[in-house]
Design an enzyme around this catalytic site. Structure first.
Site, mmCIF file in Angstrom:
data_model
loop_
_atom_site.group_PDB
_atom_site.id
_atom_site.type_symbol
_atom_site.label_atom_id
_atom_site.label_comp_id
_atom_site.label_asym_id
_atom_site.label_seq_id
_atom_site.Cartn_x
_atom_site.Cartn_y
_atom_site.Cartn_z
ATOM 1 N N LYS A 145 105.396 37.205 43.627
ATOM 2 C CA LYS A 145 104.835 36.665 42.328
ATOM 3 C C LYS A 145 105.701 35.597 41.762
ATOM 4 C CE LYS A 145 102.708 37.645 37.784
ATOM 5 N NZ LYS A 145 102.410 38.787 36.949
ATOM 6 N N LYS A 151 100.948 35.804 45.025
ATOM 7 C CA LYS A 151 100.357 35.233 43.921
ATOM 8 C C LYS A 151 101.117 33.925 43.374
ATOM 9 C CE LYS A 151 99.402 36.542 39.191
ATOM 10 N NZ LYS A 151 99.614 37.525 38.245
HETATM 11 C C1 PBG Z 1 100.555 40.286 34.252
HETATM 12 C C2 PBG Z 1 99.857 39.277 34.923
HETATM 13 C C3 PBG Z 1 99.636 37.883 35.057
HETATM 14 C C4 PBG Z 1 98.738 37.673 35.695
HETATM 15 C C5 PBG Z 1 98.212 38.886 36.488
HETATM 16 N N1 PBG Z 1 99.204 39.989 36.040
HETATM 17 C C6 PBG Z 1 100.147 37.103 33.858
HETATM 18 C C7 PBG Z 1 101.654 36.628 33.994
HETATM 19 O O1 PBG Z 1 102.403 36.907 34.758
HETATM 20 O O2 PBG Z 1 101.831 35.749 33.029
HETATM 21 C C8 PBG Z 1 98.242 36.091 36.059
HETATM 22 C C9 PBG Z 1 96.754 36.143 36.723
HETATM 23 C C10 PBG Z 1 95.915 34.938 36.433
HETATM 24 O O3 PBG Z 1 96.592 33.891 36.091
HETATM 25 O O4 PBG Z 1 94.550 34.899 36.929
HETATM 26 N N2 PBG Z 1 102.105 40.190 34.348
#
Ligand code: PBG
Length: 351
Positions: free
Chosen positions: A223, A276
């Site tokens: 991520k 992601k």
């Molecule tokens: C929680 C999380 C996030 C997203 C999914 N889980 C936000 C972040 O990391 O700031 C983002 C999902 C999206 O943008 O659709 N940590």
């Protein structure tokens, strides 16, 4: 030139012709042929629908930067879940927006917290629908970070660590607690998304010790600290109050590090690896899928959804065709499943 073609047709130049007999277009000229040779298709079974649940009464609060998406009440989300199951979508991914946020995000591990309540409610109306519980603290903390922050005056303050530093192992303890609470409420899959070191191993251990060795872990293994999460943070009210997430989420410039992150999660016991955001990381998705042989998920995030909608609304692109093209390329790159806000739309479009 014309003359040559004419003689070639007459069969006189066939042996010296430089035109290849290979004609890829032969398999393209009707829709039936194209369907017959199509390598990648999307089905409802590939899709995971993310849902936002809030603790308020209002059934459906529109999310400004995500047209067609809502913050739903517990009651509304259960109706939504039933509909999603009826459409043949196998799973939902839940995000909670609690009434009260605090320094350690306690609503996330409260037995009557927003997500545990939602999980039990959905299980009653749609027992066959898989519930994936996003396991992170940013939606629950008053500072908007994904765990415990080093803060002057807090009981676990570390004088030698910088202020605002995300405390890794203190956060693991909270992840353990919250994961067991979600599993007990009925979550089928826990999806840790905070990029905290050791999160998969810690959660696996806590689940196993509490009798949830059958509960799977879908790790947000790779991520990146991405600006494409912008609309999500509006939706979840989870923008960090100070700084950013670069001290824990990965630098998107690093491909080798992405493989290292995935390898660690495999070692720690992840069942499914997630990459992601999806479209900016197709190379990583492909490599992870080929290297580890675990089911691999990709998350088409809020910013990807918002961009397609915005350009579609302007009439600059065809929303539906561009959305399908994006999703097919994510699948072609190696995704066995895709988390997408288009999940319901896709099922309708496939019909
Ligand atoms: C929680 C999380 C996030 C997203 C999914 N889980 C936000 C972040 O990391 O700031 C983002 C999902 C999206 O943008 O659709 N940590």
């Amino acid at each position: 030139m014309l003359n040559d073609r004419f003689t070639a047709r007459a069969g006189e130049l066939t042996s010296t012709s430089r035109i290849s007999p290979q004609r890829p277009r032969r398999l393209r000229h009707t829709e039936s042929l194209r369907r017959l040779v199509r390598e990648t298709t999307l089905t409802p079974a590939d899709l995971i629908m993310p849902l936002f649940v809030h603790a308020g009464e209002e059934a459906r609060q529109p999310i400004h930067a995500m047209p067609g998406q809502f913050r739903l009440s517990v009651e509304a989300v259960t109706q939504e879940a039933r509909q999603i199951a009826d459409m043949g979508i196998p799973a939902v991914l839940l995000f909670g927006i609690p009434q009260e946020k605090d320094a350690c995000g306690s609503d996330n591990f409260a037995h009557d917290g927003i997500i545990p309540r939602t999980i039990s409610a959905i299980k009653q109306v749609a027992p066959e629908l898989l519930i994936i519980s996003d396991m992170c603290f940013c939606e629950y903390t008053d500072h908007g970070h994904c765990g415990v922050i080093n803060q002057q005056g807090a009981p676990d303050h570390h004088a030698y660590l910088p202020e605002g530093y995300l405390l890794n192992d203190e956060t693991l303890d909270l992840l353990r607690r919250a994961s067991v609470v979600h599993a007990r409420a009925g979550a089928d899959i826990i999806a840790p998304s905070g990029m905290i070191d050791g999160m998969v191993g810690a959660i696996r251990e806590a689940l196993d010790l509490n009798g949830f060795d059958h509960t799977a872990i879908m790790s947000y293994a790779v991520k990146t600290a991405s600006a494409f999460y912008g609309p999500f943070r509006e939706a979840a009210g989870s923008a960090p109050a100070f700084g950013d997430r670069k001290q824990y989420q990965m630098d998107y410039a690093n491909g080798r590090e992405a493989l290292r992150e995935a390898a660690l999660d495999v070692e720690e016991g992840a069942d499914i690896l997630m990459i992601k955001p999806a479209l900016p990381n197709l190379d990583i998705l492909r490599t992870v899928r080929q290297t580890f042989n675990l089911p691999t998920a990709a998350y088409q995030v809020s910013g990807e959804y918002a961009m397609l909608h915005a350009a579609g609304a302007q009439g600059w692109i065809d929303l539906r065709r561009c959305a399908m093209e994006s999703l097919i390329s994510i699948k072609r790159a190696g995704a066995d499943m895709i988390v997408t806000y288009f999940a319901k739309d896709v099922v309708a479009w496939l019909d």
